[in-house]
Design an enzyme around this catalytic site. Structure first.
Site, PDB file in Angstrom:
ATOM      1  N   GLY A  43       0.845  -1.191   0.000  1.00  0.00           N
ATOM      2  CA  GLY A  43       0.000   0.000   0.000  1.00  0.00           C
ATOM      3  C   GLY A  43       0.878   1.238   0.000  1.00  0.00           C
ATOM      4  O   GLY A  43       1.948   1.277   0.630  1.00  0.00           O
ATOM      5  N   GLN A  44       0.431   2.262  -0.711  1.00  0.00           N
ATOM      6  CA  GLN A  44       1.237   3.478  -0.782  1.00  0.00           C
ATOM      7  C   GLN A  44       1.514   4.051   0.598  1.00  0.00           C
ATOM      8  O   GLN A  44       2.633   4.470   0.901  1.00  0.00           O
ATOM      9  CB  GLN A  44       0.513   4.503  -1.667  1.00  0.00           C
ATOM     10  CG  GLN A  44       0.481   4.087  -3.137  1.00  0.00           C
ATOM     11  CD  GLN A  44      -0.702   4.683  -3.875  1.00  0.00           C
ATOM     12  OE1 GLN A  44      -1.856   4.479  -3.508  1.00  0.00           O
ATOM     13  NE2 GLN A  44      -0.430   5.425  -4.928  1.00  0.00           N
ATOM     14  N   HIS A 103      -2.475  -8.009  -1.113  1.00  0.00           N
ATOM     15  CA  HIS A 103      -2.418  -7.709  -2.542  1.00  0.00           C
ATOM     16  C   HIS A 103      -1.330  -8.580  -3.161  1.00  0.00           C
ATOM     17  O   HIS A 103      -0.237  -8.716  -2.595  1.00  0.00           O
ATOM     18  CB  HIS A 103      -2.106  -6.230  -2.778  1.00  0.00           C
ATOM     19  CG  HIS A 103      -3.221  -5.322  -2.385  1.00  0.00           C
ATOM     20  ND1 HIS A 103      -3.263  -4.002  -2.756  1.00  0.00           N
ATOM     21  CD2 HIS A 103      -4.351  -5.532  -1.652  1.00  0.00           C
ATOM     22  CE1 HIS A 103      -4.368  -3.439  -2.274  1.00  0.00           C
ATOM     23  NE2 HIS A 103      -5.033  -4.352  -1.590  1.00  0.00           N
ATOM     24  N   GLU A 140      -1.161  11.245  -4.466  1.00  0.00           N
ATOM     25  CA  GLU A 140      -0.414  10.302  -5.286  1.00  0.00           C
ATOM     26  C   GLU A 140      -1.377   9.471  -6.127  1.00  0.00           C
ATOM     27  O   GLU A 140      -2.192   8.722  -5.594  1.00  0.00           O
ATOM     28  CB  GLU A 140       0.467   9.398  -4.411  1.00  0.00           C
ATOM     29  CG  GLU A 140       1.353   8.461  -5.168  1.00  0.00           C
ATOM     30  CD  GLU A 140       2.393   9.178  -6.040  1.00  0.00           C
ATOM     31  OE1 GLU A 140       3.037   8.497  -6.840  1.00  0.00           O
ATOM     32  OE2 GLU A 140       2.556  10.417  -5.927  1.00  0.00           O
ATOM     33  N   GLU A 145      -0.723   6.887 -15.845  1.00  0.00           N
ATOM     34  CA  GLU A 145      -1.715   7.617 -15.057  1.00  0.00           C
ATOM     35  C   GLU A 145      -2.043   8.973 -15.691  1.00  0.00           C
ATOM     36  O   GLU A 145      -3.207   9.375 -15.740  1.00  0.00           O
ATOM     37  CB  GLU A 145      -1.185   7.785 -13.631  1.00  0.00           C
ATOM     38  CG  GLU A 145      -1.026   6.451 -12.906  1.00  0.00           C
ATOM     39  CD  GLU A 145       0.111   6.390 -11.917  1.00  0.00           C
ATOM     40  OE1 GLU A 145       0.375   5.283 -11.417  1.00  0.00           O
ATOM     41  OE2 GLU A 145       0.752   7.432 -11.656  1.00  0.00           O
ATOM     42  N   HIS A 181       6.894  11.273 -12.967  1.00  0.00           N
ATOM     43  CA  HIS A 181       8.053  10.375 -12.906  1.00  0.00           C
ATOM     44  C   HIS A 181       7.877   9.235 -13.902  1.00  0.00           C
ATOM     45  O   HIS A 181       6.813   8.633 -14.013  1.00  0.00           O
ATOM     46  CB  HIS A 181       8.270   9.833 -11.490  1.00  0.00           C
ATOM     47  CG  HIS A 181       7.055   9.234 -10.844  1.00  0.00           C
ATOM     48  ND1 HIS A 181       6.671   7.917 -11.003  1.00  0.00           N
ATOM     49  CD2 HIS A 181       6.130   9.783 -10.033  1.00  0.00           C
ATOM     50  CE1 HIS A 181       5.571   7.678 -10.312  1.00  0.00           C
ATOM     51  NE2 HIS A 181       5.214   8.808  -9.717  1.00  0.00           N
ATOM     52  N   VAL A 190      19.161   1.448 -12.196  1.00  0.00           N
ATOM     53  CA  VAL A 190      19.764   0.216 -11.686  1.00  0.00           C
ATOM     54  C   VAL A 190      19.508  -0.881 -12.716  1.00  0.00           C
ATOM     55  O   VAL A 190      18.359  -1.195 -13.030  1.00  0.00           O
ATOM     56  CB  VAL A 190      19.162  -0.155 -10.320  1.00  0.00           C
ATOM     57  CG1 VAL A 190      19.732  -1.488  -9.825  1.00  0.00           C
ATOM     58  CG2 VAL A 190      19.436   0.954  -9.304  1.00  0.00           C
ATOM     59  N   GLY A 220       7.913   3.881  -6.972  1.00  0.00           N
ATOM     60  CA  GLY A 220       7.148   5.087  -7.272  1.00  0.00           C
ATOM     61  C   GLY A 220       6.752   5.851  -6.019  1.00  0.00           C
ATOM     62  O   GLY A 220       6.807   7.086  -5.983  1.00  0.00           O
ATOM     63  N   ASP A 221       6.360   5.118  -4.979  1.00  0.00           N
ATOM     64  CA  ASP A 221       5.987   5.761  -3.714  1.00  0.00           C
ATOM     65  C   ASP A 221       7.199   6.410  -3.051  1.00  0.00           C
ATOM     66  O   ASP A 221       7.096   7.476  -2.434  1.00  0.00           O
ATOM     67  CB  ASP A 221       5.353   4.737  -2.767  1.00  0.00           C
ATOM     68  CG  ASP A 221       4.155   4.053  -3.388  1.00  0.00           C
ATOM     69  OD1 ASP A 221       3.401   4.732  -4.102  1.00  0.00           O
ATOM     70  OD2 ASP A 221       3.978   2.843  -3.175  1.00  0.00           O
TER      71      ASP A 221
END
Length: 452
Positions: free
Chosen positions: A111-112, A175, A265, A294, A340, A427, A437-438
């Site tokens: 979860g974010q 999840h 977000e 998104e 991003h 990387v 991303g978070d």
């Protein structure tokens, strides 16, 4: 321009000041991630057994939710084919049972909100007040040590406790994360980059369940923080969004009244009605963070279909198309838009200063460190990413921005806004992509605040 020197300077400046933040509010989605690293033979066999022809159709266009195994496997192929992340709600109990039997390789904080709490509180040492829809014993063990708190009402008084002190055994919200590396091949598909597909298999986060402590005592929580990050709206549908959105609007009213900057977000949101409702919230939001998938989905509901197609047409993503799309969002009243993507970040702001660019640099280092190490335990771990090379493809992106907007040192003026650009560090073989991303968005938002 020597980007290496700018990276080093940004890291030192943020590290020196990051502990000055009074507190951050994080709401609303926290869960447990069951991570499965995909294997070609296993996935191909599952597709063949399920029915390849039916599965393949879902690799072309994602369904709004998962109601059968063909949709699950097809959605995984959709992500592999494009190297793009996606998340869908799993409605079907038989599919949830199928995923449970398929199993996982490891369990992590998910979860974010959960991921950001462990980073901001556990690594940066900033106090965070965290919304956890269901605080099971397993969920509690996944929180790091540090100033991470959940609110609890005892004898009529609001208290802040570390999740491990909460002592409730609520439900596990799991999840399922299906990860694949760059070059992963399945049938005729080859992943252009590493990423994952997420199947959300709990009934709390997808319905944006908001705990009573946050519904009834929010005005007592807000004075304890200086910043807020909201996430978790992505799984809502036209059938269930109304009640949580009403609560969110009330929360935004309190946050704005107390002058607490709020970052929203984004995540991939299949339901168009919900996307339109999110747009209506933007005038009350200080900052938003999103990627090309998104941003394209938002442009689509704004009627900008040609622009949406441009955002998904090339790799790296066309930065001029991205800037045009961000300007469309800015017209709705949001003051900061952070984009991003693989290889570079952009930030469009209604205010100006090199600190916006430097915050992006720190965020890129944090993301590279997470990808390199799998997890970041100390802020000094972020320095380990200093030797990660800068993305070669970002040079063409920078040149396009210089030509179009006269960008200098990663900064340009565009239609009355400041546009900041940085090339990111890549990387080659990341240990995991979950939570990157978070890490990017929360690190950039917070470090921009401390560098002001």
């Amino acid at each position: 321009m020597v980007w290496g020197e700018l990276y080093s300077s940004a890291f030192e400046r943020v590290r020196a000041k990051v502990g000055n933040v009074k507190g951050v509010l994080l709401a609303y989605n926290t869960n447990i991630d069951a991570i499965k690293y995909l294997e070609r033979n296993d996935l191909e066999a599952r597709v063949e057994r399920t029915g390849k022809e039916e599965v393949i159709q879902y690799s072309e266009e994602l369904p709004e939710s998962i109601k059968g195994v063909p949709q699950l496997l097809g959605s995984i192929l959709w992500s592999v084919k494009r190297g793009k992340a996606a998340e869908l709600y799993v409605e079907s109990c038989p599919v949830r049972f199928y995923m449970r039997r398929w199993g996982w390789d490891e369990l992590r904080m998910g979860g974010q909100v959960g991921i950001m709490a462990n980073l901001i509180g556990g690594v940066y040492g900033i106090p965070v007040i965290t919304h956890v829809p269901q605080l099971s014993k397993l969920q509690a063990t996944l929180f790091n040590d540090g100033p991470i708190y959940v609110p609890r009402v005892e004898d009529g008084k609001l208290k802040l406790l570390h999740p491990r002190e909460f002592n409730n055994n609520e439900e596990n919200c799991i999840h399922y994360i299906y990860e694949f590396p760059r070059g992963f091949r399945v049938f005729d598909f080859e992943a252009p980059r590493e990423n994952r597909f997420i199947g959300s298999a709990d009934d709390y986060n997808p319905n944006l369940y908001i705990r009573s402590e946050f519904r009834e005592r929010f005005d007592e929580i807000v004075p304890r923080v200086q910043l807020a990050i909201i996430s978790g709206l992505q799984a809502l549908t036209r059938k269930n969004y109304r009640e949580p959105f009403e609560i969110i609007r009330g929360h935004l009213e309190v946050l704005n009244e107390k002058k607490v900057p709020v970052h929203l977000e984004f995540a991939f949101t299949p339901d168009k009605t919900v996307r339109k409702e999110i747009l209506k919230l933007l005038p009350e939001i200080w900052s938003v963070g999103l990627n090309e998938v998104e941003l394209a989905s938002i442009m689509e509901v704004m009627g900008e279909k040609d622009l949406a197609e441009k955002l998904l047409a090339s790799d790296p993503v066309n930065p001029i198309a991205v800037t045009e799309a961000m300007l469309k969002l800015a017209e709705l009243g949001v003051r900061r838009i952070h984009f991003h993507t693989y290889g570079y970040y952009l930030a469009l702001t209604s205010y100006r200063g090199d600190f916006v660019r430097d915050a992006l640099l720190f965020a890129a280092l944090a993301a590279a460190a997470k990808a390199k190490l799998g997890d970041v335990s100390l802020i000094n771990d972020i320095a380990s990413a200093m030797d990660v090379p800068i993305n070669d493809k970002a040079k063409a992106v920078e040149e396009a921005l210089v030509k179009e907007y006269g960008m200098k040192n990663g900064i340009a003026e565009v239609s009355g806004y400041q546009l900041a650009f940085i090339p990111t560090k890549i990387v080659e073989k990341p240990k995991s992509t979950v939570g990157v991303g978070d890490t990017i968005s929360s690190s950039a938002f917070i470090s921009e605040f401390v560098l002001r």
